[in-house]
Design a protein around this motif. Structure first.
Motif, short mmCIF file in Angstrom:
data_model
loop_
_atom_site.label_atom_id
_atom_site.label_comp_id
_atom_site.label_asym_id
_atom_site.label_seq_id
_atom_site.Cartn_x
_atom_site.Cartn_y
_atom_site.Cartn_z
N PHE A 1 0.85 -1.19 0.00
CA PHE A 1 0.00 0.00 0.00
C PHE A 1 0.88 1.24 0.00
O PHE A 1 0.90 2.03 0.92
N GLU A 2 1.67 1.34 -1.08
CA GLU A 2 2.59 2.47 -1.26
C GLU A 2 1.86 3.53 -2.07
O GLU A 2 1.19 3.21 -3.06
N PRO A 3 2.03 4.82 -1.73
CA PRO A 3 1.43 5.85 -2.58
C PRO A 3 2.15 5.93 -3.92
O PRO A 3 3.35 5.69 -3.99
N GLY A 4 1.40 6.23 -4.97
CA GLY A 4 2.02 6.43 -6.29
C GLY A 4 2.70 7.79 -6.31
O GLY A 4 2.64 8.54 -5.34
N PRO A 5 3.36 8.11 -7.44
CA PRO A 5 4.07 9.40 -7.52
C PRO A 5 3.10 10.58 -7.38
O PRO A 5 1.97 10.52 -7.88
N LEU A 6 3.57 11.62 -6.70
CA LEU A 6 2.72 12.80 -6.49
C LEU A 6 3.30 14.01 -7.22
O LEU A 6 4.53 14.15 -7.27
N PRO A 7 2.48 14.87 -7.77
CA PRO A 7 3.02 16.06 -8.44
C PRO A 7 3.62 17.03 -7.41
O PRO A 7 3.21 17.04 -6.26
N GLU A 8 4.63 17.82 -7.88
CA GLU A 8 5.26 18.81 -6.99
C GLU A 8 4.21 19.79 -6.48
O GLU A 8 4.15 20.12 -5.31
N VAL A 9 3.41 20.24 -7.46
CA VAL A 9 2.40 21.26 -7.13
C VAL A 9 1.02 20.72 -7.49
O VAL A 9 0.86 20.09 -8.54
N ILE A 10 0.06 20.93 -6.62
CA ILE A 10 -1.30 20.48 -6.92
C ILE A 10 -2.02 21.63 -7.63
O ILE A 10 -1.98 22.79 -7.16
N SER B 1 -6.12 11.85 -4.65
CA SER B 1 -6.49 11.91 -3.24
C SER B 1 -6.11 10.61 -2.51
O SER B 1 -5.63 10.63 -1.39
N GLU B 2 -6.26 9.46 -3.19
CA GLU B 2 -5.90 8.18 -2.55
C GLU B 2 -4.39 8.13 -2.30
O GLU B 2 -3.95 7.67 -1.25
N ASN B 3 -3.61 8.61 -3.27
CA ASN B 3 -2.16 8.62 -3.09
C ASN B 3 -1.74 9.56 -1.96
O ASN B 3 -0.87 9.23 -1.16
N LEU B 4 -2.40 10.72 -1.93
CA LEU B 4 -2.08 11.69 -0.85
C LEU B 4 -2.43 11.10 0.51
O LEU B 4 -1.68 11.24 1.48
N PHE B 5 -3.56 10.42 0.55
CA PHE B 5 -4.00 9.82 1.81
C PHE B 5 -2.95 8.80 2.32
O PHE B 5 -2.54 8.83 3.48
N LEU B 6 -2.50 7.91 1.40
CA LEU B 6 -1.50 6.91 1.81
C LEU B 6 -0.21 7.59 2.26
O LEU B 6 0.44 7.16 3.22
N PHE C 1 -11.36 11.93 6.89
CA PHE C 1 -12.51 12.74 6.48
C PHE C 1 -12.33 13.25 5.05
O PHE C 1 -13.22 13.09 4.20
N TYR C 2 -11.15 13.84 4.76
CA TYR C 2 -10.94 14.40 3.41
C TYR C 2 -11.02 13.31 2.34
O TYR C 2 -11.64 13.48 1.30
N ARG C 3 -10.39 12.17 2.63
CA ARG C 3 -10.42 11.09 1.63
C ARG C 3 -11.85 10.61 1.39
O ARG C 3 -12.28 10.43 0.25
N ASP C 4 -12.61 10.44 2.48
CA ASP C 4 -13.97 9.93 2.33
C ASP C 4 -14.87 10.94 1.62
O ASP C 4 -15.77 10.57 0.86
#
Ligand SMILES: Cc1ncc(COP(=O)(O)O)c(C=O)c1O
Length: 496
Positions: A360-369, A423-428, A401-404
């Protein structure tokens, strides 16, 4: 945040290897599980990984069930030595004669090993059926060893046991139901052979643990105290009270609390003494099984553990018998126990491969959202900055809360698939951060076990549960489980 250097001993602690390993299993500095077995010229340490390589070189592959005969032999020796030490130290005037219940493991190499190693100690076998009696007769040579026949016995079973008695085997027929006595008496008269009789009694003492259905009034096996008196009267009337030599009880397997063991012995001693007073010859007190295995290594009275050592078990049994019988001037009986699981548990190990891992590793995230993303997604990102050792609970609640909320919006078509994935990646990512912070938190983080569970990997292993470990599925038996190598490496957060 401090990241301590990880060593193999940290893994040993994490998996509790030294706690459940009973001195047989440990971890090397190289991070491999070692098995320590007694060889002819001293202890031998074998790496499980080397063993696997060896097995593969012989053309076999995992899964493999390995049986360590040396460990089986050592358990027989430990059990007998522990009882013999307790007997010697306390001045007990009886002997110890263990029997292994064949039903616990009928594999021929297990029985052969027990019979061979046990000969030195007069260790015998418990047989619950005709085939098991045949196994016992075929394997035991020591005239000192007892064969305890539990289970329902018909005329054929009894004839076999009586003939074995005539040949010099010490075969006890333990009466489990009153209807067995007339058959024993009839067959004994017909063959002209005196039987050795035991009676299995239902004690009122109840035990805790997973297997307590074999104790108390409603237990299935054994006779009640009222039936016991009737049996004594019948034997008296037949002039055969001399044949009654053994009292048997079995309170249950895997008894985790030593207090229950003491209580059972105490009650049994009272029954034993009254049987002697009634005129029965007696001489043997059989406590059945119950010696527990510390599967989880916690050394507590938890159902899969035990709050006593082997030495304490033996010393307590000897102590209760002596302190109960001595004031009444009753001779010390030969103590029999029918330890099954404690005899064989350490000697077999199932080795299997992990084929794949779902982590359950988060995928790559962008530098800036992007500004266009939903506010909840920005909030999640913000948690990565604001989380610290003091606001773990708050961040955990917020992240959930945010993820749900995003999941709800997605269901209603208000955020798209990419935003949901972000959002799922950020949550993890937030969860992983909290897990690391929790290690240094000043107060225990109550959600930590849940967090670990959420982030833990799913391992895909190549073995059949139903063939190899049906006990886990069918009877909630737990077994220790650990990787056999790479234990010098720190498991990633959330693992195991
Ligand atoms: C009569 C009897 N003796 C011995 C045992 C073995 O018990 P343990 O494995 O706890 O030693 C059992 C198993 O339940 C049993 O029923």
């Amino acid at each position: 945040m401090v990241h301590h250097a990880w060593t193999a001993s940290h893994s040993a602690e994490l998996y509790g290897i030294n706690d459940w390993g009973a001195g047989y299993f440990s971890v090397s500095d190289k991070g491999e599980i070692l098995v320590t077995a007694q060889g002819e010229s001293g202890p031998l340490k074998i790496s499980m990984l080397d063993l696997v390589k060896d097995i593969k070189e012989r053309g076999m592959d995992m899964p493999v069930l390995v049986r360590f005969e040396n460990l089986l032999a050592q358990q027989i020796a430990r059990l007998n030595n522990a009882f013999n030490n307790a007997i010697e130290q306390s001045g007990y005037r009886g002997k110890y004669r263990g029997v292994f219940p064949v039903k616990v493991n009928q594999q021929c190499h297990v029985i052969e090993e027990i019979a061979q190693v046990g000969a030195k100690y007069g260790h015998g076998l418990e047989a619950g059926s005709k085939p098991e009696l045949i196994i016992a007769l075929a394997n035991l040579e020591s005239p000192e060893a007892c064969i305890v026949c539990n289970g329902y016995k018909d005329a054929e079973f009894i004839d076999l046991g009586l003939q074995a008695c005539k040949m010099g085997y010490r075969v006890f027929f333990v009466i489990e139901t009153p209807s067995e006595l007339p058959i024993i008496l009839e067959r004994s008269r017909a063959l002209g052979i005196q039987p050795l009789i035991g009676i299995r009694v239902k004690l009122a003492s109840m035990v805790g643990g997973h297997w307590n259905a074999t104790s108390g009034d409603r237990s299935i096996f054994g006779v009640t105290i009222a039936q016991l008196i009737n049996l004594v009267d019948t034997l008296k009337a037949e002039g055969m009270l001399d044949c009654l030599q053994l009292l048997h009880y079995h309170l249950g397997s895997q008894i985790p609390n030593i207090r229950d063991i003491r209580t059972g012995v105490l009650e049994a001693c009272q029954v034993y003494m009254d049987l002697v007073r009634e005129g029965a010859r007696m001489g043997y007190l059989d406590l059945g099984g119950g010696l527990a295995v510390d599967y989880d290594g916690s050394k507590t009275n938890y159902v899969h553990s035990r709050n006593y050592t082997l030495d304490e078990y033996c010393a307590d049994i000897v102590d209760v018998i002596m302190t109960t019988l001595d004031p009444n001037e009753i001779a010390h009986p030969t103590i029999i126990t029918e330890s099954g699981r404690a005899t064989v548990a350490y000697s077999s190990v199932l080795l299997f491969n992990v084929l794949d891992v779902a982590s359950f590793e988060p995928g790559p995230l962008p530098e800036v959202i992007s500004e266009e993303e939903h506010a909840m997604i920005h909030n999640l990102k913000e948690l990565l900055k604001t989380a610290n050792v003091r606001n773990l609970q708050e961040c955990y609640n917020d992240a959930l809360f945010y993820r749900d909320e995003i999941r709800e919006l997605f269901k209603r078509g208000q955020v798209n698939l990419r935003s949901r994935s972000l959002s799922e990646n950020l949550f993890l990512k937030v969860m992983q951060r909290l897990l690391v912070l929790a290690e240094d938190a000043p107060r225990e983080f109550s959600e930590l076990p849940r967090l670990k569970e959420q982030l833990s990997d799913i391992y895909y292993c190549n073995f059949s549960l139903f063939q190899s470990l049906p006990d886990i599925w069918a009877i909630d038996q737990i077994f220790p489980i650990a990787p056999i190598h790479r234990l010098e490496e720190r498991p990633p957060p959330g693992r195991p």
